[in-house]
Scaffold this active site. Sequence first.
Site, PDB file in Angstrom:
ATOM      1  CE  LYS A  20       1.965   2.913   3.148  1.00 41.92           C
ATOM      2  NZ  LYS A  20       0.901   2.290   2.195  1.00 41.92           N
TER       3      LYS A  20
HETATM    4  N1  GLU Z   1      -2.088   0.598   3.261  1.00 40.11           N
HETATM    5  C1  GLU Z   1      -2.952   0.583   2.224  1.00 40.11           C
HETATM    6  C2  GLU Z   1      -2.141   0.989   0.866  1.00 40.11           C
HETATM    7  O1  GLU Z   1      -0.970   0.858   0.779  1.00 40.11           O
HETATM    8  C3  GLU Z   1      -4.214   1.267   2.353  1.00 40.11           C
HETATM    9  C4  GLU Z   1      -4.325   2.642   2.722  1.00 40.11           C
HETATM   10  C5  GLU Z   1      -5.547   3.135   3.124  1.00 40.11           C
HETATM   11  O2  GLU Z   1      -6.526   2.573   3.355  1.00 40.11           O
HETATM   12  O3  GLU Z   1      -5.440   4.438   3.529  1.00 40.11           O
HETATM   13  O4  GLU Z   1      -2.900   1.383  -0.090  1.00 40.11           O
END
Ligand code: GLU
Length: 420
Positions: free
Chosen positions: A106
């Site tokens: 993240k």
């Molecule tokens: N931000 C989204 C999540 O928390 C999607 C992550 C992604 O598609 O890599 O799952």
Amino acid sequence: MTSHSKTYENVNLEFNKAADLIDLDPGVRKILSKPMNEVTVNFPAIMDNGEVEMFTAYRVQHNNFLGPFKGGLRFHPMVDINEVRSLATWMTWKTAIANIPFGGAKGGIQFDPTCCSPDEIQRITRRFTYALGCTIGPDFDIPAPDVNTNAQIMAWILDTYVSMLPPHERQRSYHVVTGKPVDLGGSVGREKATGQGVVFLIERWAKDTGLDLSQSTFIVQGYGNVGSWAARLLGAHGAKLIAVEDSTGAIINPKGLNPETLCAYVDETKGVIDCPDTSEIDHETFLSTKADIFIPAALENQITAETAPLLNVKLVAEGANGPTDLEGNRILHEKGISVLPDILCNAGGVIVSYFEWLQNKRSEFWDLEEVDAKLHKIITNAYERVANEAKSLAVDWRTAAYVIALSRLQNVYMGRGIFP
Ligand code: GLU
């Protein structure tokens, strides 16, 4: 202690609870309890008034044993290292439960995009991408949208990233981000995917428990991408949206709000407050609203020891990451409120990100019917695994979801061993 160090503490408590339950190998427990890599960058950007501002941003790569690091990128003034660590760790569990070949990561830039012009946001995004350099990569770590980021921001990251590559490598690196605009190699169905996944699971839960969705009511916290899509898709079943809360306040209309009209209103005014035909309510009244379903789709730590006792719903379907802390989860379980935990419930986004990544790698283009059918299959299979595990271990669904993720990772670690 800031709320995000509490969030990260909570991540570790949840992890240790499930690890104890399955007697996780002590070595694997040590490995998974820390992110593999943590990158902090401080970088400048020129603002519209000509002045230079410095920004702090993070990319945390928690684990890549099941596949490349994968996870969103958020823009928010409250972003800090502990929040990004927490979110990266949840991504590892989420991809393991969904059974897709990705790890967890993240990122976040600590700033308030609502106070910046689109040009400023573009310069900040591009300079951040430059600062990350080869920390990200199409087969190594693949960002995607999250809170306050969208397809346009992914397009700027893509353009900056490939512009830094030698020309012959540019065309085959478009899968460095997912959640791109469809014209630039994005997947149809990615924008609504997280909300769609939430609704597929609510449909399944309603079927299993005998709730008639066409006669049901629901409330939503957060009316960004996830909350608004979930509301629109659930509304299409005839379910009635009666209260909504976001950072501007909370509103109610017991006769039902039109999710599409609210979407158009929020697009224009940037918040739900003062929406026509609604009355304003306070935070406690919002949380106490009697409804069948509550979809938290905003930030972390909303359902806690203080607020969980207020809830008057049958199901909490977690569209957000980490909306419920350990104590909140215990209280919901005690009250007999069902919970579709975040690491299962909001996996639709990363599942369709996986489809986008595959389509890019294979130079394919799937239609919406195919994307939705594949998403439905993967997310309902995950639901069944979690439901069965919860039943056989007699534990709540969140613990069952953790058990599945940790068992899968443990198997892989035991098979490969630790180098050297
Ligand atoms: N931000 C989204 C999540 O928390 C999607 C992550 C992604 O598609 O890599 O799952």
